[in-house]
Structure formats: structure tokens, C-alpha cells
Design a protein around this motif. Structure first.
Motif, PDB file in Angstrom:
ATOM      1  N   LEU A  86      -5.392   2.522   4.132  1.00 13.65           N
ATOM      2  CA  LEU A  86      -5.877   1.752   2.986  1.00 13.65           C
ATOM      3  C   LEU A  86      -5.978   0.269   3.308  1.00 13.65           C
ATOM      4  CD1 LEU A  86      -4.064   3.358  -0.084  1.00 13.65           C
ATOM      5  CD2 LEU A  86      -6.511   3.239   0.325  1.00 13.65           C
ATOM      6  N   SER A  87      -5.507  -0.108   4.484  1.00 13.67           N
ATOM      7  CA  SER A  87      -5.492  -1.530   4.829  1.00 13.67           C
ATOM      8  C   SER A  87      -6.790  -1.933   5.533  1.00 13.67           C
ATOM      9  CB  SER A  87      -4.296  -1.819   5.726  1.00 13.67           C
ATOM     10  OG  SER A  87      -4.159  -3.213   5.918  1.00 13.67           O
TER      11      SER A  87
ATOM     12  N   GLY B 278      -8.956  -1.213   2.490  1.00  8.80           N
ATOM     13  CA  GLY B 278      -9.651  -0.225   3.306  1.00  8.80           C
ATOM     14  C   GLY B 278     -10.704   0.548   2.539  1.00  8.80           C
ATOM     15  N   LEU B 279     -10.621   0.512   1.192  1.00 11.61           N
ATOM     16  CA  LEU B 279     -11.632   1.176   0.372  1.00 11.61           C
ATOM     17  C   LEU B 279     -12.973   0.466   0.441  1.00 11.61           C
ATOM     18  CD1 LEU B 279      -9.618   1.575  -2.928  1.00 11.61           C
ATOM     19  CD2 LEU B 279     -10.289   3.433  -1.399  1.00 11.61           C
TER      20      LEU B 279
ATOM     21  N   LEU C 198      -4.467   7.870  -6.090  1.00  8.17           N
ATOM     22  CA  LEU C 198      -5.753   7.464  -5.514  1.00  8.17           C
ATOM     23  C   LEU C 198      -6.082   8.289  -4.272  1.00  8.17           C
ATOM     24  CD1 LEU C 198      -8.141   5.502  -5.653  1.00  8.17           C
ATOM     25  CD2 LEU C 198      -6.829   3.931  -4.225  1.00  8.17           C
ATOM     26  N   SER C 199      -5.097   8.475  -3.416  1.00  9.50           N
ATOM     27  CA  SER C 199      -5.329   9.286  -2.221  1.00  9.50           C
ATOM     28  C   SER C 199      -5.680  10.720  -2.615  1.00  9.50           C
ATOM     29  CB  SER C 199      -4.090   9.287  -1.327  1.00  9.50           C
ATOM     30  OG  SER C 199      -3.815   7.979  -0.903  1.00  9.50           O
ATOM     31  N   ARG C 200      -4.996  11.205  -3.637  1.00 10.25           N
ATOM     32  CA  ARG C 200      -5.291  12.573  -4.082  1.00 10.25           C
ATOM     33  C   ARG C 200      -6.722  12.669  -4.603  1.00 10.25           C
ATOM     34  NH1 ARG C 200       0.068  12.662  -6.023  1.00 10.25           N
ATOM     35  NH2 ARG C 200      -0.591  12.212  -8.145  1.00 10.25           N
TER      36      ARG C 200
ATOM     37  N   ALA D 171     -11.477  14.905   3.704  1.00  7.34           N
ATOM     38  CA  ALA D 171     -10.481  15.255   2.689  1.00  7.34           C
ATOM     39  C   ALA D 171      -9.073  15.175   3.278  1.00  7.34           C
ATOM     40  CB  ALA D 171     -10.759  16.663   2.140  1.00  7.34           C
TER      41      ALA D 171
ATOM     42  N   LYS E  74      -0.375   6.617  -5.165  1.00  5.73           N
ATOM     43  CA  LYS E  74      -0.584   7.955  -4.597  1.00  5.73           C
ATOM     44  C   LYS E  74      -1.733   8.736  -5.244  1.00  5.73           C
ATOM     45  CE  LYS E  74       2.709   7.781  -1.500  1.00  5.73           C
ATOM     46  NZ  LYS E  74       2.212   6.726  -0.588  1.00  5.73           N
TER      47      LYS E  74
ATOM     48  N   LEU F 287      -9.255  10.768  -3.831  1.00  3.89           N
ATOM     49  CA  LEU F 287     -10.170  10.632  -2.700  1.00  3.89           C
ATOM     50  C   LEU F 287     -10.281  11.941  -1.933  1.00  3.89           C
ATOM     51  CD1 LEU F 287      -9.120   7.082  -1.491  1.00  3.89           C
ATOM     52  CD2 LEU F 287     -11.483   7.774  -1.940  1.00  3.89           C
ATOM     53  N   ALA F 288      -9.129  12.565  -1.708  1.00  4.01           N
ATOM     54  CA  ALA F 288      -9.135  13.828  -0.960  1.00  4.01           C
ATOM     55  C   ALA F 288      -9.938  14.884  -1.709  1.00  4.01           C
ATOM     56  CB  ALA F 288      -7.707  14.297  -0.723  1.00  4.01           C
ATOM     57  N   THR F 289      -9.703  14.986  -3.005  1.00  2.00           N
ATOM     58  CA  THR F 289     -10.388  16.005  -3.792  1.00  2.00           C
ATOM     59  C   THR F 289     -11.898  15.778  -3.784  1.00  2.00           C
ATOM     60  OG1 THR F 289      -8.453  16.079  -5.198  1.00  2.00           O
ATOM     61  CG2 THR F 289     -10.444  17.134  -6.045  1.00  2.00           C
TER      62      THR F 289
ATOM     63  N   GLY G 296      -6.583  -1.218  -2.484  1.00  2.00           N
ATOM     64  CA  GLY G 296      -6.448  -1.290  -1.030  1.00  2.00           C
ATOM     65  C   GLY G 296      -7.742  -1.785  -0.417  1.00  2.00           C
TER      66      GLY G 296
ATOM     67  N   HIS H  36      -7.995  11.566   3.873  1.00  2.00           N
ATOM     68  CA  HIS H  36      -7.723  10.830   2.638  1.00  2.00           C
ATOM     69  C   HIS H  36      -6.440  11.311   1.970  1.00  2.00           C
ATOM     70  CE1 HIS H  36     -11.856   9.150   2.788  1.00  2.00           C
ATOM     71  NE2 HIS H  36     -11.241   8.150   2.208  1.00  2.00           N
TER      72      HIS H  36
ATOM     73  N   LEU I   9       0.815  -1.217   0.000  1.00  2.00           N
ATOM     74  CA  LEU I   9       0.000   0.000   0.000  1.00  2.00           C
ATOM     75  C   LEU I   9       0.843   1.260   0.000  1.00  2.00           C
ATOM     76  CD1 LEU I   9      -2.609  -1.312   2.592  1.00  2.00           C
ATOM     77  CD2 LEU I   9      -2.883  -1.164   0.119  1.00  2.00           C
ATOM     78  N   GLU I  10       2.157   1.069  -0.096  1.00  2.00           N
ATOM     79  CA  GLU I  10       3.057   2.228  -0.095  1.00  2.00           C
ATOM     80  C   GLU I  10       3.511   2.570  -1.512  1.00  2.00           C
ATOM     81  OE1 GLU I  10       4.085   3.582   2.860  1.00  2.00           O
ATOM     82  OE2 GLU I  10       4.308   1.993   4.371  1.00  2.00           O
TER      83      GLU I  10
END
Ligand SMILES: Cc1ncc(COP(=O)(O)O)c(C=O)c1O
Ligand SMILES: Cc1ncc(COP(=O)(O)O)c(C=O)c1O
Lengths: 482, 482
Positions: B140-141, A318-319, A124-126, B129, A122, A128-130, A316, B132, A116-117
Motif C-alpha cells: 500500500l506504500s 500505493g493505490l 480495504l485489502s479484502r 486477487a 484491513k 480489493l481482493a474480491t 495508502g 491484494h 498502513l498496518e
């Protein structure tokens, strides 16, 4: 595809086809440049890729040579589970594995969690945040029961790569693949019914059988070919089987991919006996073969295959984004999905859809497949070095899980106990059987970078296991005496 | 509490206790300032609040007067459902309600969705936000199976407000309240079993019964007092009831809160007959009473109440964050949770925990309760104006749902069809019954600001309904002839 990737692939194909054999010297950089009309740096990069994939090695002042592939010396044996339907047990041990606090200071060598690293994750996190920052009323509201249309469209396009022709309405988004499996099984079977499974089999599915009062009929399984069609046919003749549940591609825990001919034959068998197939393809996109292998669903012409998958192993867990293509059972599965959790969370679906749409998913898969294949070979080397020579080792064709079969008499639940002091844990094989068979087997995860710490942990597991082998030989009754 | 809130509350209590009666003039601003030792602006703000809550009105150059509370003239009748366990039907109609694409251009007057545009909700999107964007591997785990410890601690603290003493280990996070209900029911009952329910009852729970082959025994229910304890006792004597499922606080769809004495008696009844209670408290935090009413769980001294709740009605259903406090059934419920969806999504849990920790939840609830109470009164006025005088109207004690009972013979499924042209939909009452009773009833949502568009839609519903009443009188057989 980039130029160096193309060049690496050309060389790789020649190695695969025996044009260059183990020990052969490969073309020099200069020769390669001339032949493929590429630059020196491209040729160098191509060779670097082949080195990473453990296919060639550079010998100073001499050139690149084909090295022997790391393959297991002994495969695990074909399994011989119980010959009759059984109630599923093992919940306590499964719970111990799955209810660990994620930050406990223990090296979990056995869990089904991807890397997951990875840098390619990366974006994906961006995304999700947006999406979350936007925080619109629609995003916080109930989604459609079947899930986001965008994501279902993406899934349908991806599925063409595994030989499936689906319509977005053939797909329902679920809360992880677990929910897909759960509602599929509940749709097909009622308490007391029998479900045939490959064996060893993912414990999550086995526990679904348990929770619903179903019986598991474990079918002998070959560590390279998958579920035995011969044994399955006999079982179908003998028992009132309501469904067949298998993970035929990049199997968890064995790592095999069933050959296409056998997949086709499995679907034909199900047709002949008129039973449904629940196909778990959650690792399928992580196959080391290109193009990725076909699913059973690809050979399903009357809608009897319920294809379950998701993004827990590729992106991941956790999604909690999974999906199901339930074929002719669409209506019942829709009802089951509704009562199970209602609509799935909105934004993770949109984030995954965009991640795919923007090409991130393809890029990420390419990277992960390369990495996992490399890790498989490194882990194989470590296991060969640190475990006794008669250890059976699976040879995964995809994914990031390896199965070891220790000599009979070694108890991997006790192995885990002994490893507690070293703060290391493996997944005991008994979790993967209805009745706790495969106690002498274990599952390892090679998703994570095989750092010195991980290598040391593997060494330690091998050491303790080897001690236990010796004890089992000296005191063959020790186990039953306890 | 702010000073003006305190002042408003003081005045409100006096109104509630009859110190000031309808038509009385309240103290002048100056008198109030002197009495409570507050500033003029504080006193003005206090009166503004009371005006908003439709308790007082300002008469120019005279002062503030207590106005009649908007209360229904006719309540819905006590329900008389079937007297025997029934299979649940109605799925087609439920599906039509829940599988709408969220952006379809239809005004959904009947859905169970809160106001998601509230300013006090904005910090949640920001928290989501931020979390994430961090995008760590842990996030994510897989989370712990029981869910985030932080969130469970927050839930336990909130639950003290409803009279419950819980430990964080008594709570499991679920994928929405729907999953909580689903696993609770599957834990307690097997196909063919009977579950007693209040009636009308939330269709989501009824469909769980259907999916699991259970029978619903619908118990007569009073629109102010809740499930009839007398009828329930008779039923418990007569039928092999495996569980009682009720929504006793801010009931969906009737809006009542069972008086505390009756809640206590319900738990005692369950003890006497040794059956479990599945309590749905998803709207409980939106009660208009302060402090919020106690749950049944507060009176449960032997762990037989499985309390199901979540944040779908207070924050947003798209989060899919629910929870269950399963009492003595903890182990089985944990197993059911695992097989249902595995661990729940990680980050939404953390976001909700932080939202609560930072005081945003309390602030948001306060705002929403005020808003919903005001909206209830406005909607009540609209319904009284636009529906025939014999329409039964519920008087919700919390939440944002109102139940209307039209004269017998009016078919709200047909009402919905007729409203299609106006792009308006209500929730037909028949969804809330196992066998499609309550066809002459409907549910309305007053969460959203009652804009001119909404008011016009309500008017239109009333108009069509009134036409249908007239038709039903003229052609009493029209329905069965169709
Ligand atoms: C074969 C297989 N199927 C399904 C699952 C469950 O996937 P998810 O986390 O998406 O529910 C797993 C996870 O361990 C798995 O290994
Ligand atoms: C009474 C009741 N319980 C449970 C639910 C389901 O809640 P969730 O969206 O959290 O699954 C609803 C939603 O409509 C409801 O009204």
C-alpha cells in the motif's frame, strides 16, 4: 457515536472550555455514571480514551486529573524566503528521498507515508481482493476518463464536510494527488510563468514547477497561520503571478491549518488580482479538529480554486487514487488528464468507493486521527527531551508530519549523511525550498507506532543534531569551508 | 511448442514458401503421420489449426486443400497529409470516443481494447486477487519511482525477443503507455517545437502534442511500409524537428509493420539529423510474425530511441501498466515521471511480473495472436462483402485494428451520427490527423469474437457507408453546404 465516545467528548469539551483546568480532579467514575446516566464500564472506557489522548492521567487511589498539554516551547520562525521568483533546484535530494527501494533496511523518519498496518484498513485489502478476483472485462478495460461515478459521488458527499458543494461531474479522478497537482499547474501556467507558493512547500509540487520551466515565488509563511497574506498581496502587485499554490489545511510540512478568516481572505485576494488557486487538501481529512476545517474551495464563488486531493495519506499511496475539482478549468484539466495517463485504473477506484460507502472510511479516519494526535504529543515529548532547547518545533493541527528548525548553521543534508551509519533518515528541510533554503530544518513522520526502535532513532537524531549545533558554534565557518 | 503446433508450423511454412500453392491438395493424414512421425490425432489437430487460421479447407472425402488467403483487393492509399507543421485539433471528437461510460449499451466497433474475456487471462485476475488480499504495508506504500524490480527484469527479458539489450535500470514503469509517451514528449520538446509523426497517427499522442503547445508535422505514410523515409528526410532538412514519433510495429491504426531494413534506415536518418525517436511498441508483442519483429530500439546504438510500451493491449488497459526505455534521456524522463504521477501503483506491477514469470504471458500471447489473425481474416471477408468495392482496406500484420478508406467525400463523423440509432460506433479517421484529415476513413476493432451481433453491426456500417457513397456522388457539394 458510541456512548463512551460521547462521554469522552463531553469531558473533553469541558477541558477545552476550561471548566476543568490543568491539575483539576475530574468527576469520579461513580459521579460520571450518575451525571451522564451511563454504566461503569462506559465511564471507564471514556476515561481510558482521554488518557490515550494525553489529556488526563489516573493517579492511584485518587482519581483522574487534567494534565498539561504537550505544546512546543519554541515554534519555528516565520519563514523569510527569497523575495523574487526562482528556478527550482533540489531534484537530486528529492530523488534520493523518493526512489528508495521500499524494503531497504533503513528507518525512514521523514517520509510522507501514513500508518498502513492499521486494523481499520484491513477491509480495504479484502475489497480489493474480491473485486480483482471477479476479473470482469469491464474492470480490465479503460474506465471513463473522469473516473468511476460511484467514487465521484462519494467524494462529493465527503466534500460537504469541508464546506464544498460539488456535483460528481465537477470531480475527476487522478493517478494520485501528484497527477492532480501536475495537470492543474500545466493547465494554468506556461514555461517562464511565476507561481506563488507557501514556503516551506511540498517538494513534489516544487518539482512540477521545475519540470515545466516555471518559477516559484516563495511567500513568507507563519507556522501557525500559514501563508502571509500581506506578503502575498505585495507579491501579486509586483510580479505577474499566474497561480497561487498552497496547502492550507494540515500543511505539509508545517502542520498548521490556516484560520477560516484567513482562508476567506486568501480567496478574496485571488479574486481581486484575478489569479487561480491550486489548493492541496491531501491531509485535510486528517485534521484533529471536529468538524474538519473548511477548504479554500468552500469560499470559492467563481470557480477559481482547483482543489486537489486523494487517498494517499488517509488510505495508502500505493493505490494511486487522487482527485481534482478544477472549477472553471474543467475542460482544460480534462484534456490534460487524458494526455497525462488516459483513464485511471478502474478497480482501486471501486474499492475506495465501497470502503467509503460501507462506513469503513469514517471509522478508519476516526481511529487514525486519534492515533496521530497521540503520536504527535509523544513525538513532541521526545523531541523536547533529545534536541537542544532552542529547537523550533511545529505544532501540527492534523496529519502526521512535524517540522523542526535547528539553530542556523546546522546542515540537515550532512545530518542525514551522519545518520546513515545508524540506518536512519530524516527529510532535510532544503527539499521544501526552491533554492535549498531551510537546510537547518527537517521533517519527521509520526504516523507509525512510536516503538522503542523509533524512540531510539529520534534520540539518535537529536544527539547527532546537538553535536552539530555545538560544532556550528565552535566552527561557524565550517560549512562554507567545505 | 506442442507436437501438433510444430506440425502445423511445418505445413504453414511450406504454404508460405509456395511448396503447396492455392488449390493444391495437402498430404493426407496418414502421409503426414508417416512423414513427421506423429500420431493421427496430432496430425488432425495440426490440420484443425490450419483450418482455423483460414489457410486450408477440408473437402469431404478428398482431403485438405490450400485456400486463397483473404487479402484486401484494395489497400488504403499512401497518405498525403499537410506539408507543414500544424497545431493539433480534434479534441472534442477524441473525448467523445474515450469518455464513454464503459457500460453504455453501444457496440464500440472502433475502440483500442483487446479481448478481455480470454480464458488465458484468468490467471491474472487470480494473481491480482491474491496479492491484494495479502494487503501488506509495503504493497500500500509508495513503490520505487522507477517501478518494481521484478517487473523490470521481466520486461528486459521479453525485450531480447525484439532485439533489445536492456538493463533493468534502463526501464521505468509508467501509468500506461500514455504516460510513457507523455513524459517522453515533454522531455524532448518545448512549446512551439515541431514533432514529426507517421500519419494517420494514434490520437492519444497527437493530443499530447496539443496539450503541450507542440506542432505536428505529419509525414506521408505507406499502408504496408510505414512512414515515408524520403518524405521524412525532406522534412528534416526543411523544419526544425525536435523528435520523430512513430508506431512502426503493428501500427495503430494501419496495422503495418515496417520492414526491418526500413527500421534500420529510420534510425540512421535520425542519427544523421541528430533527432530523437519516440517509438511506440504497444502492439508489438501481438505481431502475427514469429519471431516478433525487431523494434527501432534494436538498431539504436547511441540511446536516441525512447521506447514506449506496456500491457494495455496484451493484458488489459485497466491495469495501467506501461513502461519506457528512455535511452540517454533517462535522468530527465525520471524527473518527468516523478512530477507526473510519482511512483506507479505497486500491486498491478507485481501481478504482471508474476503472470510473465509463470509462463502465462507467453501462453496468452500465443492464443491471442492466433485469435486476432483469424478474426482479421473474418473481418476482411465481412468488409469485402458489405462495403463498396472501392473501399481501401488495411492488411494488419498484428494487433486487432483495421483501417478502412471509403471514397473521398464520405464523412465518417456523419457516419457515426447515422449509426447512433443502431447503437453502433466506429472510430472516425479524422481523430488520427492533426487537422481532421481522413474524414473518409475509419478504424474497426476485431479483438472481440465476431459474433452474429458484431457481424450484423459490420453489415449495418457497410450499408450506411454505401448509402453515403451514393449520396456523395449524387450531391458532391452536400458536405460543404451543411
Ligand atoms: C502535500 C502533498 N500533496 C501531494 C502529495 C502527493 O500525493 P500522492 O501520493 O497522492 O500523489 C503529497 C505526498 O507526499 C503531499 O504531501
Ligand atoms: C498506439 C498506442 N499507443 C499508446 C496507447 C495508450 O496505451 P495505454 O492505455 O497503456 O496508456 C494506445 C491505446 O490506445 C495506442 O493505441
Amino acid at each position: 457515536m458510541k456512548l463512551y465516545e460521547q462521554a469522552a467528548r463531553t469531558l473533553r469539551q469541558r477541558i477545552d472550555h476550561g471548566v476543568y483546568r490543568v491539575g483539576d480532579r475530574l468527576p469520579s467514575i461513580r459521579a460520571l455514571c450518575r451525571e451522564l446516566e451511563i454504566s461503569v464500564s462506559t465511564a471507564q472506557e471514556a476515561y481510558r480514551r482521554l488518557e490515550e489522548a494525553a489529556l488526563v492521567e489516573a493517579r492511584p487511589k485518587s482519581g483522574y486529573y487534567v494534565i498539561p498539554r504537550e505544546v512546543p516551547t519554541v515554534l519555528p520562525s516565520v519563514t523569510r524566503p527569497a523575495q523574487r521568483p526562482l528556478d527550482v533546484s533540489q531534484w537530486d535530494h528529492v530523488l534520493a528521498l523518493v526512489d528508495m527501494a521500499p524494503d531497504e533496511d533503513v528507518l525512514m523518519l521523514g517520509r510522507g507515508v501514513p500508518d498502513l498496518e492499521a486494523a481499520t484498513l484491513k477491509p480495504l485489502s479484502r475489497l480489493l481482493a474480491t473485486l480483482h478476483r471477479r476479473g470482469g472485462a469491464h474492470d480490465l478495460s479503460y474506465d471513463r476518463l473522469s473516473g468511476s461515478r460511484e467514487l465521484r459521488e462519494r467524494i462529493v458527499r465527503l466534500a460537504t464536510g469541508s464546506g464544498c458543494l460539488l456535483h460528481p461531474d465537477d470531480v475527476l479522478i487522478t493517478t494520485g494527488c501528484q497527477e492532480a497537482l501536475s495537470i492543474a499547474i500545466r493547465t494554468l501556467a506556461a514555461p517562464g510563468d511565476v507561481v506563488a507558493v507557501d514556503s516551506p512547500s511540498f517538494y513534489g509540487t516544487m518539482q512540477i514547477l521545475k519540470a515545466n520551466g516555471l518559477k516559484a515565488l516563495e511567500i513568507p509563511t507563519d507556522p501557525e497561520l500559514g501563508i502571509s497574506l500581506e506578503a502575498l498581496e505585495l507579491a501579486l502587485e509586483q510580479w505577474p503571478i499566474r497561480a497561487i499554490q498552497v496547502t492550507p489545511t494540515c500543511n505539509n510540512p508545517l502542520g498548521y491549518t490556516m484560520p477560516e478568516s484567513r482562508k476567506r481572505a486568501l480567496v478574496a485576494l485571488a479574486q481581486r488580482f484575478d489569479v487561480a488557486i491550486i489548493e492541496d487538501d491531501i491531509y485535510g481529512d486528517l485534521s484533529f479538529a471536529t468538524p474538519r476545517p473548511k477548504t479554500l474551495k468552500a469560499f470559492d464563488d467563481d470557480g477559481r480554486v482547483l482543489l486537489c486531493s486523494g487517498f494517499s495519506k488517509t488510505l495508502g499511496p500505493g493505490l494511486r487514487v487522487g482527485w481534482i475539482a478544477p472549477g472553471r478549468y474543467r475542460d482544460q484539466v480534462t484534456h490534460m488528464k487524458y494526455v497525462s495517463t488516459g483513464a485511471s485504473a478502474t478497480l482501486p477506484q471501486l474499492a475506495v468507493a465501497e470502503f467509503i460507502a460501507k462506513g469503513h472510511y469514517e471509522r478508519h479516519l476516526r481511529e487514525m486521527i486519534r492515533q496521530y494526535q497521540r503520536h504527535r504529543d509523544v513525538l513532541l515529548r521526545l523531541v523536547k527531551r533529545h534536541f537542544s532547547a532552542d529547537t523550533g518545533i511545529s505544532y501540527p493541527q492534523g496529519g502526521f508530519l512535524m517540522w523542526l528548525e535547528l539553530p542556523a548553521g546546522v546542515d540537515c543534508l550532512r545530518l542525514n549523511e551522519r545518520l546513515a551509519a545508524s540506518r536512519v533518515r530524516i527529510a532535510p528541510g532544503s527539499l521544501f525550498s526552491a533554492s535549498g533554503k531551510y537546510r537547518h530544518c527537517l521533517r519527521l513522520n509520526y504516523a507509525l507506532p512510536l516503538t522503542a526502535t523509533v524512540a531510539e532513532a529520534i534520540r539518535r537524531v537529536g544527539e547527532v543534531a546537538t553535536d552539530m549545533v555545538a560544532e556550528a558554534i565552535e566552527h561557524p565557518l565550517a560549512d562554507s569551508q567545505r
